[in-house]
Design a protein around this motif. Structure first.
Motif, mmCIF file in Angstrom:
data_model
loop_
_atom_site.group_PDB
_atom_site.id
_atom_site.type_symbol
_atom_site.label_atom_id
_atom_site.label_comp_id
_atom_site.label_asym_id
_atom_site.label_seq_id
_atom_site.Cartn_x
_atom_site.Cartn_y
_atom_site.Cartn_z
ATOM 1 N N THR A 120 22.736 13.688 102.234
ATOM 2 C CA THR A 120 23.106 12.288 102.011
ATOM 3 C C THR A 120 22.440 11.383 103.050
ATOM 4 O O THR A 120 23.001 10.358 103.442
ATOM 5 C CB THR A 120 24.629 12.103 102.047
ATOM 6 O OG1 THR A 120 25.111 12.594 103.298
ATOM 7 C CG2 THR A 120 25.299 12.815 100.896
ATOM 8 N N PRO A 164 26.244 6.684 93.860
ATOM 9 C CA PRO A 164 26.482 6.762 95.308
ATOM 10 C C PRO A 164 26.577 5.360 95.909
ATOM 11 O O PRO A 164 26.250 4.367 95.258
ATOM 12 C CB PRO A 164 25.240 7.477 95.843
ATOM 13 C CG PRO A 164 24.513 7.998 94.662
ATOM 14 C CD PRO A 164 24.941 7.187 93.488
ATOM 15 N N TYR A 170 19.827 14.264 95.287
ATOM 16 C CA TYR A 170 19.806 12.802 95.181
ATOM 17 C C TYR A 170 18.380 12.342 94.953
ATOM 18 O O TYR A 170 17.424 13.012 95.355
ATOM 19 C CB TYR A 170 20.347 12.161 96.462
ATOM 20 C CG TYR A 170 21.797 12.478 96.702
ATOM 21 C CD1 TYR A 170 22.794 11.699 96.138
ATOM 22 C CD2 TYR A 170 22.174 13.563 97.482
ATOM 23 C CE1 TYR A 170 24.134 11.992 96.347
ATOM 24 C CE2 TYR A 170 23.504 13.859 97.694
ATOM 25 C CZ TYR A 170 24.478 13.076 97.128
ATOM 26 O OH TYR A 170 25.793 13.372 97.335
#
Length: 176
Positions: A102, A46, A76
């Motif tokens: 995110t 990322p 994540y």
């Protein structure tokens, strides 16, 4: 000759019946092998965003990142630690959080302190390489006004305060 042969009626009869075994084919090993093959690759790294304006309080930071590929991501892994100028900065406690989105707001941080953040993406195939590291800073603590040092006259006022922060503060805003 070929033409004559093809015109003849040929009767093929087997003198004995063939002896065929009834076989059950076990495909479980093949199925296991096929299931063990990862059809989804591990995600790419990322990209962590720089700190946005107004993304900090004295004790919290909102960290954002993006994935600039079509990779499948289940979650994540956000890691962070305080930035230190000491030689043993690698020994400082590193924190790790699992996040579905995110972005993430980290709380219980120290005021006016720099924190280093990096993030990786995870799916069933594995974990991506970590993003580049980004440094975010929490907001400074509010200053303490020294009420015994306040002086005023008809057209002016003198107000003194002191910062409780270890790191230098860029500027102050005084509101009347």
């Amino acid at each position: 000759r070929l033409e004559e042969f093809l015109k003849k009626e040929v009767d093929l009869e087997l003198s004995t019946l063939p002896d065929f075994e009834e076989r059950v084919i076990d495909c479980s090993e093949v199925e296991q092998l096929m299931n063990s093959i990862n059809t989804i690759p591990a995600p790419c790294a990322p990209v962590i965003n720089p700190q946005a304006p107004n993304a900090a309080t004295g004790t919290s930071l909102r960290v954002c990142w993006g994935l600039f590929s079509d990779d499948t991501v289940e979650c994540y892994q956000l890691c962070y630690k305080p930035v230190s100028n000491e030689r043993h900065s690698d020994e400082q406690a590193e924190q790790t959080l699992k996040v579905k989105e995110t972005y993430c707001t980290i709380t219980d941080l120290l005021p006016n302190t720099q924190y280093e953040f990096w993030v990786s993406a995870l799916n069933a195939s594995g974990i991506s390489p970590p993003s580049e590291r980004a440094v975010y800073v929490t907001a400074p603590s509010p200053p303490t006004i020294k009420s015994k040092k306040i002086r005023s006259c008809e057209n002016a006022a003198l107000v003194c305060w002191e910062s409780r922060d270890i790191n230098p503060v860029d500027s102050y805003t005084v509101e009347l």
